[in-house]
Scaffold this motif. Sequence first.
Motif, mmCIF file in Angstrom:
data_model
loop_
_atom_site.group_PDB
_atom_site.id
_atom_site.type_symbol
_atom_site.label_atom_id
_atom_site.label_comp_id
_atom_site.label_asym_id
_atom_site.label_seq_id
_atom_site.Cartn_x
_atom_site.Cartn_y
_atom_site.Cartn_z
ATOM 1 N N LYS A 195 0.825 -1.208 0.000
ATOM 2 C CA LYS A 195 0.000 0.000 0.000
ATOM 3 C C LYS A 195 0.862 1.262 0.000
ATOM 4 N N ALA A 196 0.476 2.231 -0.813
ATOM 5 C CA ALA A 196 1.203 3.495 -0.894
ATOM 6 C C ALA A 196 0.194 4.619 -1.142
ATOM 7 N N PRO A 197 -0.244 5.313 -0.088
ATOM 8 C CA PRO A 197 -1.306 6.331 -0.219
ATOM 9 C C PRO A 197 -1.002 7.420 -1.238
ATOM 10 N N GLU A 198 0.271 7.801 -1.391
ATOM 11 C CA GLU A 198 0.625 8.867 -2.323
ATOM 12 C C GLU A 198 0.245 8.526 -3.757
ATOM 13 N N THR A 199 0.220 7.239 -4.066
ATOM 14 C CA THR A 199 -0.087 6.800 -5.429
ATOM 15 C C THR A 199 -1.489 7.211 -5.839
ATOM 16 N N ASP A 200 -2.417 7.257 -4.886
ATOM 17 C CA ASP A 200 -3.801 7.618 -5.191
ATOM 18 C C ASP A 200 -3.935 9.061 -5.676
ATOM 19 N N LYS A 201 -2.948 9.896 -5.387
ATOM 20 C CA LYS A 201 -3.011 11.302 -5.794
ATOM 21 C C LYS A 201 -2.601 11.516 -7.245
ATOM 22 N N ILE A 202 -2.003 10.496 -7.864
ATOM 23 C CA ILE A 202 -1.577 10.606 -9.264
ATOM 24 C C ILE A 202 -2.769 10.269 -10.162
ATOM 25 N N PRO A 203 -3.178 11.184 -11.038
ATOM 26 C CA PRO A 203 -4.308 10.858 -11.927
ATOM 27 C C PRO A 203 -3.966 9.696 -12.848
ATOM 28 N N ARG A 204 -4.949 8.819 -13.018
ATOM 29 C CA ARG A 204 -4.759 7.640 -13.865
ATOM 30 C C ARG A 204 -5.744 7.643 -15.029
ATOM 31 N N VAL A 205 -5.272 7.124 -16.161
ATOM 32 C CA VAL A 205 -6.086 6.991 -17.368
ATOM 33 C C VAL A 205 -5.985 5.534 -17.821
ATOM 34 N N TYR A 206 -7.108 4.979 -18.254
ATOM 35 C CA TYR A 206 -7.074 3.608 -18.781
ATOM 36 C C TYR A 206 -7.510 3.602 -20.242
ATOM 37 N N VAL A 207 -6.769 2.860 -21.072
ATOM 38 C CA VAL A 207 -7.109 2.703 -22.486
ATOM 39 C C VAL A 207 -7.510 1.250 -22.707
ATOM 40 N N LYS A 208 -8.788 1.031 -23.019
ATOM 41 C CA LYS A 208 -9.309 -0.314 -23.246
ATOM 42 C C LYS A 208 -9.089 -0.746 -24.698
ATOM 43 N N THR A 209 -8.900 -2.041 -24.875
ATOM 44 C CA THR A 209 -8.643 -2.608 -26.198
ATOM 45 C C THR A 209 -9.763 -3.571 -26.560
ATOM 46 N N GLY A 210 -10.563 -3.200 -27.563
ATOM 47 C CA GLY A 210 -11.829 -3.877 -27.840
ATOM 48 C C GLY A 210 -11.734 -5.246 -28.472
ATOM 49 N N LYS A 211 -10.602 -5.566 -29.123
ATOM 50 C CA LYS A 211 -10.452 -6.876 -29.775
ATOM 51 C C LYS A 211 -9.235 -7.614 -29.211
ATOM 52 N N ASP A 212 -9.084 -7.507 -27.903
ATOM 53 C CA ASP A 212 -7.939 -8.078 -27.197
ATOM 54 C C ASP A 212 -8.188 -9.554 -26.925
ATOM 55 N N HIS A 213 -7.323 -10.426 -27.452
ATOM 56 C CA HIS A 213 -7.469 -11.868 -27.252
ATOM 57 C C HIS A 213 -6.683 -12.384 -26.051
ATOM 58 N N LEU A 214 -5.892 -11.523 -25.406
ATOM 59 C CA LEU A 214 -5.113 -11.956 -24.248
ATOM 60 C C LEU A 214 -5.740 -11.452 -22.952
ATOM 61 N N PHE A 215 -6.068 -10.169 -22.913
ATOM 62 C CA PHE A 215 -6.694 -9.558 -21.733
ATOM 63 C C PHE A 215 -8.060 -9.065 -22.188
ATOM 64 N N GLU A 216 -9.053 -9.936 -22.125
ATOM 65 C CA GLU A 216 -10.341 -9.677 -22.754
ATOM 66 C C GLU A 216 -11.043 -8.462 -22.143
ATOM 67 N N PRO A 217 -11.807 -7.711 -22.976
ATOM 68 C CA PRO A 217 -12.459 -6.486 -22.506
ATOM 69 C C PRO A 217 -13.286 -6.658 -21.240
ATOM 70 N N VAL A 218 -13.974 -7.784 -21.074
ATOM 71 C CA VAL A 218 -14.809 -7.984 -19.885
ATOM 72 C C VAL A 218 -13.949 -8.019 -18.625
ATOM 73 N N LEU A 219 -12.736 -8.535 -18.722
ATOM 74 C CA LEU A 219 -11.844 -8.570 -17.566
ATOM 75 C C LEU A 219 -11.214 -7.211 -17.310
ATOM 76 N N GLN A 220 -10.998 -6.440 -18.366
ATOM 77 C CA GLN A 220 -10.549 -5.062 -18.173
ATOM 78 C C GLN A 220 -11.607 -4.279 -17.389
ATOM 79 N N GLU A 221 -12.866 -4.549 -17.678
ATOM 80 C CA GLU A 221 -13.958 -3.858 -16.975
ATOM 81 C C GLU A 221 -13.977 -4.213 -15.491
ATOM 82 N N VAL A 222 -13.695 -5.459 -15.156
ATOM 83 C CA VAL A 222 -13.628 -5.870 -13.756
ATOM 84 C C VAL A 222 -12.572 -5.053 -13.021
#
Length: 263
Positions: A195-222
Amino acid sequence: MTEHHFVFVHGAGHGGWCWYKLANSLRENGHKATCIDLKAAGINPTDPNTVSSLDDYDEPLYAFLSQLPIDQKVILVSHSVGGGSMTAAMCLFPSKVSLAVYVAAAMVKPGTLIPERLKNVMKICSGLIEEETEKIWDFSFGNGPQNPPTGIMMKPEYVRDKFYNESPMEDYTLATTLLRPAPVMAFVGIMDIPKAPETDKIPRVYVKTGKDHLFEPVLQEVMLALWPPAQTFLLPDSDHSAFFSQPQELYQFLLQAASSLSP
């Protein structure tokens, strides 16, 4: 125009080379781009069988961040299991990171329990789950066959479908000459970043990949539901390797995310 410095973190088996299209677009348009080779990746000469931990694997990224001038911040961009390396770096150097962008990457809040379903897919992405490993991954045993594996590499016949199913054939061909075995011990630590509370202060962006055969979109949503980012983008026609399959769209998303930062 505000100049930004983007620092790219690759996933398992890859190296800084995989970001060449993004780095070129950014540099042509007045930004800085640094593509890190983690230990035993890209042209880093380390034998992957000798990498002992996540921190050992991440040492080149830590070294880069530690030498930045005190008033400089960078935008970190990670892919796949490289998301864990990026999160670990954010925990150690929060004052050096203005924004973190996860591209089809492991994004898990440090110090939290990971649901088994998500833990399994993260293991699959790094070659660490038994029912899938025999099928799509080759292993090396640097400590002898009686001990756990020390290196993993996707079997050639699965590389196109799992990594590059929508990518140009020339990029797939390039990748097959450059992929290297990845160090198993590095990925064991990804699910145990403290755990590192300072990390929560860094804004995060996620880029989803719609035709991903390794990390499927439904698992990205989880994963997104467990640690919601400030912004989410979707590349509907991207495979796991957006830097090859939709590089211009990803470039535009990076600029859009960067523009949200205060000057």
